[in-house]
Design an enzyme around this catalytic site. Structure first.
Site, mmCIF file in Angstrom:
data_model
loop_
_atom_site.group_PDB
_atom_site.id
_atom_site.type_symbol
_atom_site.label_atom_id
_atom_site.label_comp_id
_atom_site.label_asym_id
_atom_site.label_seq_id
_atom_site.Cartn_x
_atom_site.Cartn_y
_atom_site.Cartn_z
ATOM 1 N N GLY A 204 -1.510 -4.668 -2.713
ATOM 2 C CA GLY A 204 -1.423 -3.230 -2.538
ATOM 3 C C GLY A 204 -2.566 -2.710 -1.687
ATOM 4 N N HIS A 205 -2.968 -1.486 -1.980
ATOM 5 C CA HIS A 205 -4.033 -0.827 -1.228
ATOM 6 C C HIS A 205 -5.344 -1.613 -1.333
ATOM 7 C CE1 HIS A 205 -5.923 2.586 0.715
ATOM 8 N NE2 HIS A 205 -6.766 2.779 -0.291
ATOM 9 N N PHE A 206 -5.681 -2.051 -2.540
ATOM 10 C CA PHE A 206 -6.914 -2.815 -2.771
ATOM 11 C C PHE A 206 -6.606 -4.310 -2.679
ATOM 12 C CE2 PHE A 206 -7.882 1.263 -4.691
ATOM 13 C CZ PHE A 206 -9.203 1.481 -4.324
ATOM 14 N N ASP B 2 0.838 -1.197 0.000
ATOM 15 C CA ASP B 2 0.000 0.000 0.000
ATOM 16 C C ASP B 2 0.878 1.253 0.000
ATOM 17 O OD1 ASP B 2 -1.752 2.139 0.709
ATOM 18 O OD2 ASP B 2 -3.055 0.759 1.793
#
Length: 284
Positions: free
Chosen positions: A261-263, A234
């Site tokens: 990552g972030h998602f 992220d």
């Protein structure tokens, strides 16, 4: 399991939401992040179809299919007001929270306002600790409307390129990312008035930092069951933010996924969904 698409009026805001599961089942309230909306949870809702839970995912004002009246103030306090009103409108007296990204400051406001309602907390890349903020996050939160060029930098995040950055950064295998959600996010960001609403929220984001001690006190004193799942790559919220939950809830279950990552749900749903399903079975 069928997913129903509904709307309900909350203080003049037409809140769109997705819902699945038995009407009399315990509730998991799914709170989305930026720049997406409840559509980010469709695969997770399918994956959790075997759990005896009612899954409810609203779109905030300024996101997805929810529409707010002219003059609506876009701030994190107001998003929490509307989501709190949404839970009242649906008669949700007790529920577990899934808090992702923006869903953390929205959901933790709900938890500290109405602690008796919260049965458990699933955190996915949802920050509540100073050490969880990356340098990029701190730099972004420091942008100010009255500084020349800062608003242009903020609005750049609403572009197709900015959306792709948020999805792809830190992901080991980007071929696992379906383009569909990104395309839908860009579509909603391009609706009339949406960029203005998102800019207001971006400039309000730093207001959340003052709430961190209050949220941490709630976690430390209430000791709700907590499951933390986190994408290690992220660009905004570091794995230190995931591990920090253990400071206030030592028996929290924390999982950090390399290559995500972030998602994180986009690439690691197969690993995350069983953790959530197992966690839900343990809740009161």
């Amino acid at each position: 399991m069928a997913i129903h698409h509904r709307t309900v009026d909350v203080a003049g805001v037409s809140v769109a939401y997705r819902e699945s599961g038995p009407a009399d089942a315990p509730v998991l309230l799914l709170l989305h992040g930026f720049p997406t909306a409840s559509h980010q949870f469709t695969r997770l809702m399918d994956a959790l179809a075997g759990t005896p839970y009612r899954l409810i995912a609203p779109d905030y004002p300024g996101f997805g299919r929810t529409t707010a009246p002219a003059g609506f103030t876009y701030s994190f306090d107001r998003l929490a007001d509307i989501v709190e009103g949404f839970t009242d409108a649906l008669g949700l007296e007790r529920f577990a929270l899934y808090a992702f990204d923006f869903g953390a400051p929205v959901g933790l406001r709900l938890a500290t306002r109405r602690p008796e309602r919260i049965t458990g907390l699933v955190v996915q890349n949802g920050n509540a600790y100073d050490e969880g903020l990356s340098d990029a996050a701190r730099e972004f939160a420091a942008l100010a409307r009255d500084v020349p060029g800062d608003e242009e930098r903020v609005r750049g995040l609403f572009s197709e390129e900015g959306t792709r950055f948020q999805y792809e950064t830190g992901v080991a295998d980007t071929s696992l990312l379906s383009p569909d959600h990104q395309i839908l996010d860009v579509h909603y960001l391009g609706l009339p008035g949406r960029a203005d609403a998102q800019a207001d929220l971006a400039f309000d984001y730093a207001s959340n930092f003052a709430h961190y001690p209050h949220w941490q006190t709630w976690l430390r004193t209430a000791r709700p069951p907590v499951l933390v799942v986190w994408g290690a790559g992220d660009p905004f919220f570091t794995p230190a933010g995931a591990k920090a939950y253990l400071r206030d809830v030592p028996d929290a279950e924390v999982h950090v996924f390399d290559g995500a990552g972030h998602f994180a749900l986009e690439t690691h749903l197969d690993a995350i969904a069983p953790l959530i399903a197992g966690f839900l079975t343990k809740l009161p």
